[in-house]
Write a protein that holds these residues in place. Structure first.
Motif, mmCIF file in Angstrom:
data_model
loop_
_atom_site.group_PDB
_atom_site.id
_atom_site.type_symbol
_atom_site.label_atom_id
_atom_site.label_comp_id
_atom_site.label_asym_id
_atom_site.label_seq_id
_atom_site.Cartn_x
_atom_site.Cartn_y
_atom_site.Cartn_z
ATOM 1 N N SER A 8 -15.745 21.492 -54.214
ATOM 2 C CA SER A 8 -17.492 21.180 -54.398
ATOM 3 C C SER A 8 -17.841 20.461 -53.092
ATOM 4 C CB SER A 8 -16.697 19.493 -54.921
ATOM 5 O OG SER A 8 -16.301 18.226 -54.377
ATOM 6 N N GLY A 12 -20.534 22.116 -52.478
ATOM 7 C CA GLY A 12 -21.287 20.749 -53.200
ATOM 8 C C GLY A 12 -22.558 20.426 -52.769
ATOM 9 N N ALA A 16 -20.726 16.630 -53.783
ATOM 10 C CA ALA A 16 -19.889 15.807 -52.882
ATOM 11 C C ALA A 16 -20.085 14.327 -52.873
ATOM 12 C CB ALA A 16 -19.541 16.759 -51.691
ATOM 13 N N ASN A 19 -18.285 12.133 -55.123
ATOM 14 C CA ASN A 19 -17.086 11.221 -55.069
ATOM 15 C C ASN A 19 -16.742 10.209 -54.590
ATOM 16 O OD1 ASN A 19 -16.320 13.748 -56.570
ATOM 17 N ND2 ASN A 19 -16.278 14.608 -55.300
ATOM 18 N N ARG A 107 -17.612 17.551 -63.075
ATOM 19 C CA ARG A 107 -17.685 15.969 -62.739
ATOM 20 C C ARG A 107 -15.826 15.933 -62.287
ATOM 21 N NH1 ARG A 107 -17.944 12.094 -58.914
ATOM 22 N NH2 ARG A 107 -17.374 9.744 -60.006
ATOM 23 N N GLU A 110 -14.286 17.590 -59.689
ATOM 24 C CA GLU A 110 -14.496 16.930 -57.873
ATOM 25 C C GLU A 110 -14.151 15.447 -58.208
ATOM 26 O OE1 GLU A 110 -18.284 16.088 -58.534
ATOM 27 O OE2 GLU A 110 -19.554 17.922 -58.228
ATOM 28 N N GLU A 113 -9.521 16.863 -56.622
ATOM 29 C CA GLU A 113 -9.763 17.096 -55.500
ATOM 30 C C GLU A 113 -9.588 15.747 -54.780
ATOM 31 O OE1 GLU A 113 -13.808 18.833 -54.400
ATOM 32 O OE2 GLU A 113 -13.632 20.530 -54.983
ATOM 33 N N CYS A 126 -7.767 21.787 -60.616
ATOM 34 C CA CYS A 126 -10.116 22.006 -60.241
ATOM 35 C C CYS A 126 -9.907 23.793 -60.195
ATOM 36 C CB CYS A 126 -9.433 22.148 -58.551
ATOM 37 S SG CYS A 126 -11.286 22.631 -57.764
#
Length: 449
Positions: A8, A12, A16, A19, A107, A110, A113, A126
């Motif tokens: 991400s 992303g 990102a 997060n 989501r 993410e 991660e 993931c």
């Protein structure tokens, strides 16, 4: 060493940033929010309970799980939020609400991660969650978003590795498969550079000489190519990540897919020029000047918009310098103050660095480093005065060569005449000898009158 971030963060962009929680509740507010989340969880469980006059309601349960996940997010509870996102996504998938399910899975991926789980578990979660999101987007008919989720799932397998470490075969295979979800191999001119697996459009039992099969495969590939806006940027980002890890062939395969996507779109000019010169740079970095020259002449120059671009001039001068093995011309071409500085400045940073590693002969390589991280210097052959004499035990004494036998005057004369005869033969073969038997003195006379 630099570590590979999560997918991400690589692909992303603004995604990102979700997060990073701006503020997390604490104290009484957190206790109240946790109680609200628990209440929504119980309502979701009750909605899925079968009673005498009621049946399970997955839609309501999914909404309650989503509310619980949002409440856990405000409290900063990563694991609880992730579990409830997955539960909500599973229920949405069962009710064909694919867009909502894909969003929940993404989501949750993410969150995986940045979780506190072990690295192998983080990779597995993931990869699985992004793959589920890809399935949801594919069921909805969103080819572009499905391809992006497939890419993220593939790069989830290398999360946490060193940024310059080579990719294992399994992860590389998944990455190349994700490239084909954007552009099928029959439409990718660089498909032969694929290192692992085989194309999903290739039938091993089909007759390779059957033209009808080739036409049907090509037509199917044209229907499945992704030409969404900015789809090529994801492919170029894949290529850049592969260049960092020295997988030049796979990177060229990804760049070829990006070029095919832009050509199929039919509107891009500047982006397509950069794609063409990127292919040239990668091919030269692999040491294949012939292939770079052929693509430049047969493909790149056939597009009118490319002829007048700065990227075209850069690619042409790079190919000419490598073809002539002219190191000075190569240095001038890639100089930061040279005539192509604007074209180089517009390249992706990884490609710009790769240009500096191109050699006039052979494959581009980084300078090797020792175990201390310091580049190795060439060994000096001359001894400095401070070195002194080497120990007798470490010195290899070369045995004396036998004395050469002295030649007599007759043998010396014969060797000399044979040498002159050999030189005369060479001069005659080069057309510089005197085959007519004329007197050489006449040729040497100079008329001074």
């Amino acid at each position: 060493p630099k570590i590979t971030p999560g997918p991400s963060e690589i692909f992303g962009g603004k995604i990102a940033s979700r997060n990073k929680v701006v503020s997390i509740l604490s104290g009484t507010a957190k206790i109240d929010k946790m109680a609200e989340a628990e209440e929504n969880r119980l309502k979701a469980k009750q909605a899925m309970t079968r009673g005498i006059f009621s049946k399970p309601d997955p839609i309501s349960a999914a909404n309650f799980y989503k509310r619980a996940a949002d409440a856990y997010k405000a409290c900063g509870e990563n694991r609880l939020e992730r579990l409830h996102r997955i539960a909500s996504g599973d229920l949405q998938m069962g009710q064909d609400a694919y867009a909502t399910a894909a969003s929940e899975y993404t989501r949750a991926a993410e969150l995986a991660e940045i979780s506190d789980e072990t690295l192998p578990r983080k990779r597995q979660e993931c990869h699985k969650l992004h793959s589920d999101a890809a399935t949801a987007w594919a069921n909805m008919g969103e080819k572009g978003r499905a391809a992006e989720s497939t890419v993220k799932a593939a790069f989830g397998l290398i999360m946490g590795n060193e940024l310059s470490a080579a990719i294992d075969k399994n992860a590389l295979s998944r990455i190349e498969e994700s490239v084909e979800t954007f552009v099928p191999d029959p439409l990718n001119r660089k498909r032969n550079y694929r290192r692992t697996g085989m194309s999903a459009y290739e039938d091993p039992n089909a007759d390779p000489n059957d033209e009808s099969v080739k036409r049907s495969v090509l037509e199917l590939a044209k229907q499945n190519i992704v030409t969404d806006s900015y789809a090529h940027e994801t492919l170029f980002q894949i290529g850049a990540e592969l260049i960092r890890r020295r997988h030049y062939e796979s990177a060229l395969y990804a760049f070829g897919a990006g070029t095919a996507s832009l050509e199929a779109e039919g509107f891009a000019t500047v982006s397509l020029s950069r794609a063409y010169v990127s292919e040239t740079i990668l091919t030269l970095a692999m040491g294949d000047t012939v292939a770079a020259s052929q693509d430049f002449q047969r493909v790149h120059l056939q597009r009118t918009s490319y002829l007048t671009s700065r990227e075209c001039a850069l690619g042409e001068d790079l190919i000419r310098a490598c073809d002539a093995m002219d190191f000075d011309a190569l240095e001038e071409t890639r100089s930061k103050t040279g005539p192509h500085r604007s074209a180089l400045a517009n390249l992706e940073p990884t490609l710009r660095g790769l240009v500096m590693e191109i050699r006039v002969s052979g494959r581009a390589k980084k300078e090797k480093k020792s175990a201390d991280g310091v580049a190795k210097k060439p060994t000096k052959t001359a001894m400095t005065p401070n070195q002194g004499a080497a120990p007798a035990s470490a010195t290899t004494i070369k045995p004396p060569s036998p004395p050469k036998a002295e030649l007599s005057s007759e043998e010396l004369q014969q060797d000399t005449e044979a040498g002159f005869e050999e030189m005369d033969d060479i001069m005659n073969q080069m057309g510089l000898g005197d085959d007519d038997g004329d007197d050489d003195d006449d040729d040497d006379e100079i008329d001074l009158t």
